[in-house]
Design an enzyme around this catalytic site. Sequence first.
Site, mmCIF file in Angstrom:
data_model
loop_
_atom_site.group_PDB
_atom_site.id
_atom_site.type_symbol
_atom_site.label_atom_id
_atom_site.label_comp_id
_atom_site.label_asym_id
_atom_site.label_seq_id
_atom_site.Cartn_x
_atom_site.Cartn_y
_atom_site.Cartn_z
ATOM 1 N N ASP A 1 28.160 -21.067 10.976
ATOM 2 C CA ASP A 1 28.957 -21.433 9.797
ATOM 3 C C ASP A 1 28.066 -21.696 8.575
ATOM 4 O O ASP A 1 28.448 -22.420 7.661
ATOM 5 C CB ASP A 1 29.817 -22.668 10.105
ATOM 6 C CG ASP A 1 28.976 -23.866 10.513
ATOM 7 O OD1 ASP A 1 27.751 -23.690 10.716
ATOM 8 O OD2 ASP A 1 29.529 -24.975 10.630
ATOM 9 N N HIS B 1 7.330 -2.353 1.734
ATOM 10 C CA HIS B 1 8.320 -3.434 1.714
ATOM 11 C C HIS B 1 7.962 -4.544 2.695
ATOM 12 O O HIS B 1 8.831 -5.126 3.348
ATOM 13 C CB HIS B 1 9.720 -2.885 2.035
ATOM 14 C CG HIS B 1 10.269 -2.011 0.943
ATOM 15 N ND1 HIS B 1 11.296 -1.126 1.133
ATOM 16 C CD2 HIS B 1 9.906 -1.883 -0.359
ATOM 17 C CE1 HIS B 1 11.559 -0.493 -0.005
ATOM 18 N NE2 HIS B 1 10.719 -0.929 -0.927
ATOM 19 N N ASP C 1 3.634 -8.841 -4.633
ATOM 20 C CA ASP C 1 4.694 -8.298 -5.492
ATOM 21 C C ASP C 1 5.785 -9.363 -5.515
ATOM 22 O O ASP C 1 6.504 -9.550 -4.529
ATOM 23 C CB ASP C 1 5.204 -6.978 -4.899
ATOM 24 C CG ASP C 1 6.255 -6.302 -5.772
ATOM 25 O OD1 ASP C 1 6.802 -6.954 -6.683
ATOM 26 O OD2 ASP C 1 6.539 -5.110 -5.521
ATOM 27 N N ASP D 1 9.203 -8.745 -12.347
ATOM 28 C CA ASP D 1 8.802 -7.934 -11.192
ATOM 29 C C ASP D 1 7.333 -7.564 -11.399
ATOM 30 O O ASP D 1 7.026 -6.623 -12.119
ATOM 31 C CB ASP D 1 9.697 -6.681 -11.115
ATOM 32 C CG ASP D 1 9.368 -5.814 -9.909
ATOM 33 O OD1 ASP D 1 8.575 -6.242 -9.057
ATOM 34 O OD2 ASP D 1 9.924 -4.691 -9.835
ATOM 35 N N HIS E 1 5.559 6.493 -3.936
ATOM 36 C CA HIS E 1 6.755 5.955 -4.598
ATOM 37 C C HIS E 1 6.762 6.347 -6.066
ATOM 38 O O HIS E 1 5.786 6.902 -6.584
ATOM 39 C CB HIS E 1 6.833 4.435 -4.416
ATOM 40 C CG HIS E 1 5.630 3.676 -4.881
ATOM 41 N ND1 HIS E 1 5.339 3.486 -6.213
ATOM 42 C CD2 HIS E 1 4.638 3.052 -4.183
ATOM 43 C CE1 HIS E 1 4.222 2.768 -6.309
ATOM 44 N NE2 HIS E 1 3.774 2.504 -5.098
ATOM 45 N N HIS F 1 11.069 1.527 -12.569
ATOM 46 C CA HIS F 1 12.534 1.462 -12.539
ATOM 47 C C HIS F 1 12.995 0.533 -13.643
ATOM 48 O O HIS F 1 12.227 -0.329 -14.105
ATOM 49 C CB HIS F 1 13.003 0.935 -11.164
ATOM 50 C CG HIS F 1 12.285 -0.322 -10.730
ATOM 51 N ND1 HIS F 1 12.657 -1.567 -11.179
ATOM 52 C CD2 HIS F 1 11.196 -0.519 -9.937
ATOM 53 C CE1 HIS F 1 11.847 -2.481 -10.657
ATOM 54 N NE2 HIS F 1 10.931 -1.869 -9.918
ATOM 55 N N HIS G 1 16.067 -3.771 -9.511
ATOM 56 C CA HIS G 1 16.252 -2.329 -9.725
ATOM 57 C C HIS G 1 17.535 -2.240 -10.544
ATOM 58 O O HIS G 1 18.632 -2.132 -10.006
ATOM 59 C CB HIS G 1 16.362 -1.581 -8.394
ATOM 60 C CG HIS G 1 15.074 -1.623 -7.614
ATOM 61 N ND1 HIS G 1 14.971 -1.253 -6.313
ATOM 62 C CD2 HIS G 1 13.819 -2.001 -7.976
ATOM 63 C CE1 HIS G 1 13.718 -1.404 -5.897
ATOM 64 N NE2 HIS G 1 13.006 -1.858 -6.902
ATOM 65 N N GLU H 1 4.328 0.808 -12.270
ATOM 66 C CA GLU H 1 3.747 0.259 -11.045
ATOM 67 C C GLU H 1 3.132 1.310 -10.121
ATOM 68 O O GLU H 1 3.584 1.495 -8.997
ATOM 69 C CB GLU H 1 4.803 -0.544 -10.274
ATOM 70 C CG GLU H 1 6.129 0.185 -10.049
ATOM 71 C CD GLU H 1 7.093 -0.658 -9.221
ATOM 72 O OE1 GLU H 1 6.694 -1.109 -8.144
ATOM 73 O OE2 GLU H 1 8.241 -0.860 -9.658
ATOM 74 N N TYR I 1 -2.307 3.761 -1.385
ATOM 75 C CA TYR I 1 -2.251 3.071 -0.085
ATOM 76 C C TYR I 1 -2.867 3.972 0.980
ATOM 77 O O TYR I 1 -2.425 5.120 1.147
ATOM 78 C CB TYR I 1 -0.795 2.772 0.301
ATOM 79 C CG TYR I 1 0.007 2.207 -0.861
ATOM 80 C CD1 TYR I 1 0.073 0.832 -1.081
ATOM 81 C CD2 TYR I 1 0.652 3.063 -1.762
ATOM 82 C CE1 TYR I 1 0.782 0.325 -2.169
ATOM 83 C CE2 TYR I 1 1.351 2.565 -2.853
ATOM 84 C CZ TYR I 1 1.411 1.200 -3.048
ATOM 85 O OH TYR I 1 2.102 0.713 -4.126
ATOM 86 N N ARG J 1 -1.517 -1.953 -5.654
ATOM 87 C CA ARG J 1 -0.465 -1.636 -6.639
ATOM 88 C C ARG J 1 -0.636 -2.603 -7.807
ATOM 89 O O ARG J 1 -1.007 -3.768 -7.609
ATOM 90 C CB ARG J 1 0.925 -1.782 -6.019
ATOM 91 C CG ARG J 1 2.058 -1.470 -6.994
ATOM 92 C CD ARG J 1 3.427 -1.232 -6.331
ATOM 93 N NE ARG J 1 3.979 -2.390 -5.660
ATOM 94 C CZ ARG J 1 4.035 -2.550 -4.359
ATOM 95 N NH1 ARG J 1 3.549 -1.622 -3.549
ATOM 96 N NH2 ARG J 1 4.573 -3.640 -3.815
ATOM 97 N N GLU K 1 1.595 -3.755 -11.207
ATOM 98 C CA GLU K 1 2.934 -3.588 -11.781
ATOM 99 C C GLU K 1 3.157 -4.566 -12.931
ATOM 100 O O GLU K 1 2.965 -5.773 -12.775
ATOM 101 C CB GLU K 1 3.983 -3.859 -10.689
ATOM 102 C CG GLU K 1 5.416 -3.865 -11.195
ATOM 103 C CD GLU K 1 6.445 -3.998 -10.077
ATOM 104 O OE1 GLU K 1 6.134 -4.625 -9.046
ATOM 105 O OE2 GLU K 1 7.554 -3.466 -10.251
HETATM 106 N N1 GLY Z 1 9.572 -5.472 -6.194
HETATM 107 C C1 GLY Z 1 10.306 -4.302 -6.041
HETATM 108 C C2 GLY Z 1 9.742 -3.200 -6.791
HETATM 109 O O1 GLY Z 1 8.625 -3.310 -7.282
HETATM 110 O O2 GLY Z 1 10.358 -2.191 -6.992
HETATM 111 MN MN MN Z 2 9.176 -2.838 -9.274
HETATM 112 MN MN MN Z 3 7.656 -5.160 -7.607
#
Ligand code: GLY
Ligand code: MN
Ligand code: MN
Length: 457
Positions: free
Chosen positions: A55, A259, A276, A287, A366, A370, A377, A401, A405, A423, A425
Amino acid sequence: MAGAEAATDRAATESSLREGTGDLHASRRARLMERIGPTSAALFAASPERNRSNDTFHAYRPSSDVWYLTGFEEPDAVVLLLPGHDEHPFVLFLRERNLKLEIWDGPRVGVERAREMLGADKAFPISELSEQLPKLLAGRESLHYTLGSNPPMDAEVVKAYRKAIRTARGRARAPTSIIEPGEALHEMRLVKSPEEIDALRRCCAVSAEGHMRGMRTTRPGMTEFELQAEIEHVFYKGGARSPGYPSIVGAGSNACVLHYIENRDTLVDGDIVLVDAGAEVDYYTGDITRTWPVNGEFNGYQRTIYDLVLRAQMEAISLVRPGLPWHEIHECTVHVITEGLIDLGILEGPVEKAIEEKTFRKFFMHGTGHWLGIDVHDVGSYARDGEKSRPLEAGMCFTIEPGIYFHPEEESSPKDFVGIGVRIEDDILVTEDGCEVLTSGAPKEPEEMMEIIGKDA
Ligand code: GLY
Ligand code: MN
Ligand code: MN
């Protein structure tokens, strides 16, 4: 609780409920209604509450479209916009007040207060949705509604739609199409207003401060979740109710899992850590990704890859201005990274062939960014009118970003670089004559990072 305290507390509760009365939300509704025109209706349903276990529920986060249009923060609500309606262009279905439940779960606006507190022209209990919706849709030719994200609401809407058609029997107008709200509402959300830009500056500043603290407190032997706690501590202190998405804190080869959110390994001396993480403050999120050495010093291989990713990112940022086609940002980072990997002997040249054959995708798999806003996103299309992409406009906000890798299980990862993941970003606002990097408070130049890594460990 003493009388004065109780009064203050009541005032705080009331003010937290009053958020949706703002002109800002009203002007957004008016603009949307103008865009969809008087023969359409638009319906937005609040996200359902999500069960965590037994619950216990996850903390409730209103759906972004509903919040953008109303500022309303409760579940079990439906916003119905009827452009051009003489009496009630803004209809709200919501939960009724219930003292017993409010004692357990907190205050509700309720039907009677929906006009005063949220600017609704008409309000119904949510329990009357099935009965009222077909009547309210009569006379409209189309309905803007997002199908597929809330199945019980889909069933409700389709039922009302069929009933409206049956009742009209060709003698009156009834909706004959359901339209994805992307074109109308999400185009509005894509270009940020001055108030939204202020909000983005704030959440990005808090996010950057969190990364600073992360760097300052990093030490070999700490766990990834301890580092996460240091960063998120700053987020909450800065006004976040939550991160804008689950924080990724990946040390060593965990950085190669895009992820990765387990965040339970230990930071080892000699490794680098990829973070991240972004703070959601007042419904807008930052982000940011930064990658830094756990002991404050990159080794040669790590530094080589770091410098290449940084160069790709900086070159892409330098291109940003109104009119730049969106896809050119990705083309830029792909070019710099592919050329760099060829120079290192990791990919085979020539660069044009490597790009055409997409060999870089083993190590940079990737996109480069975005849209960013209420959602990490964020909504809005990336291409228009059958074109490859769309030109940037002042007020758009997005991430840049790039990353490289070398996953240990990717057999073509070069031996000396195995396990390295980098990465970088940042969040970028397009301005009239270029861009503003909203996340510049988080250092990314290696020398600047080395100055602070571990200083508060
Ligand atoms: N943190 C999600 C992305 O960088 O798209
Ligand atoms: Mn991002
Ligand atoms: Mn990110």
